[in-house]
Design an enzyme around this catalytic site. Sequence first.
Site, PDB file in Angstrom:
ATOM      1  N   ARG A  43      17.842  -9.601  14.947  1.00 40.28           N
ATOM      2  CA  ARG A  43      16.831  -8.180  15.109  1.00 40.28           C
ATOM      3  C   ARG A  43      16.851  -7.377  13.616  1.00 40.28           C
ATOM      4  NH1 ARG A  43      18.339  -6.738  21.298  1.00 40.28           N
ATOM      5  NH2 ARG A  43      17.915  -8.655  22.220  1.00 40.28           N
ATOM      6  N   ARG A  47      13.645  -2.303  15.579  1.00 39.83           N
ATOM      7  CA  ARG A  47      13.291  -0.792  15.765  1.00 39.83           C
ATOM      8  C   ARG A  47      14.262   0.031  15.139  1.00 39.83           C
ATOM      9  NH1 ARG A  47      14.391  -1.631  22.043  1.00 39.83           N
ATOM     10  NH2 ARG A  47      15.751  -3.117  21.200  1.00 39.83           N
ATOM     11  N   ARG A  56       4.166  -0.838  14.061  1.00 39.98           N
ATOM     12  CA  ARG A  56       3.905  -1.420  15.347  1.00 39.98           C
ATOM     13  C   ARG A  56       3.382  -0.169  16.226  1.00 39.98           C
ATOM     14  NH1 ARG A  56       6.925  -4.307  18.572  1.00 39.98           N
ATOM     15  NH2 ARG A  56       5.423  -3.439  20.176  1.00 39.98           N
ATOM     16  N   ASP A  92       8.829 -13.526  19.367  1.00 39.41           N
ATOM     17  CA  ASP A  92       9.676 -13.332  20.687  1.00 39.41           C
ATOM     18  C   ASP A  92       9.705 -14.775  21.470  1.00 39.41           C
ATOM     19  OD1 ASP A  92       9.776 -12.833  23.731  1.00 39.41           O
ATOM     20  OD2 ASP A  92      10.266 -10.831  22.573  1.00 39.41           O
ATOM     21  N   TYR A 167      14.132 -16.400  32.906  1.00 37.23           N
ATOM     22  CA  TYR A 167      13.029 -15.132  32.920  1.00 37.23           C
ATOM     23  C   TYR A 167      11.957 -15.491  33.850  1.00 37.23           C
ATOM     24  CZ  TYR A 167      14.884 -12.469  28.854  1.00 37.23           C
ATOM     25  OH  TYR A 167      15.668 -11.718  28.032  1.00 37.23           O
TER      26      TYR A 167
END
Length: 363
Positions: A43, A47, A56, A92, A167
């Site tokens: 990552r 962010r 983004r 992703d 998921y």
Amino acid sequence: MTTDTTGTAARDGQPRHGGPAHSPFVRACRREPGPHTPVWFMRQAGRSLPEYREIRANVPMLESCRRPELVTEITLQPVRRHGVDAAILFSDIVVPVAAAGVDLDIVPGTGPVVAEPVRTAADVDRIRPITRDDVSYVDEAVRLLVAELGDTPLIGFAGAPFTLASYLVEGGPSRTHAKTKALMYGDPDLWHALCARLAEVTLSFLRVQVDAGVSAVQLFDSWAGALSEADYRRYVMPHSVRVLGGLADAGVPRIHFGVGTAELLGAMGEAGADVVGVDWRTPLDVATRRIGPDKAVQGNLDPCVLLAPWPVVEAEVRRILDQGRAAPGHVFNLGHGVLPETDPDVLTRVVALVHELSARPVE
């Protein structure tokens, strides 16, 4: 046009003598000596970077993964800022599942949410195989990045069948994976059919990335740590073997990573990885004994340490480098992803420190 040992195109049909194949990162993955211990961060494109948040803004996650020029810029941001030894493709793990026809969205603050969770064989049948054309935007982004990165290797990645299945069965993130385990134990035939389908989707997705030029791939089995070793070997490992074994002839290192997998490290190595990622809970010298002498390791600074004062960060970096010397190859990384509140300047300082402390002459 042929493919060299990094996955990058060699127009003359001969392996290159420089470039990503001889980078510190690829050499460490192959358990070969290099000028320093390579470092990248899971990552790292995300962010914690203000430039990422700016670019983004107002772009949904799945849409951002489908814009090759945006993917290229986001992937390059931490390479420019931190001087890391490898880039990782911005994407992703649910991108190939969406391409396979599953109705899902990545909800801010929640994660992947599936409209119709998998419950029956008919649900599995609706997950169709994917081709390069289904993820052409990924192919294009990788090719753009390889051209921009030069000697810096690009890591491709995908989610492992178990994590993707969790998921799809849960309908979204889960702390207990109760529905996943209920299906796994209660209807093993359906479970294996689902995982087999996801293994083929994952393998196809990684093949697209390899053919486009990535220098390594990482298989994220983020939630495999929810299982015992016996259950991992019975219900999960055969499908991870299918993915990793399906890339045995691809000529690129294969990294296998999960969280909370201390008791699974040996089995995860057996599944076909060249490098086993280790989270922060297990010291790298202990992990190396569990994995064996024929695998490199990756890790494993606790991401929360980056929020501590610099002397604490430095001490932990030194400890991890020292423990990593027990392995035949070590790629410095975090034990999981960079936290959003991390100061980017600390990441930059960690890269410089790892390079400084691990510098060594190479013939």
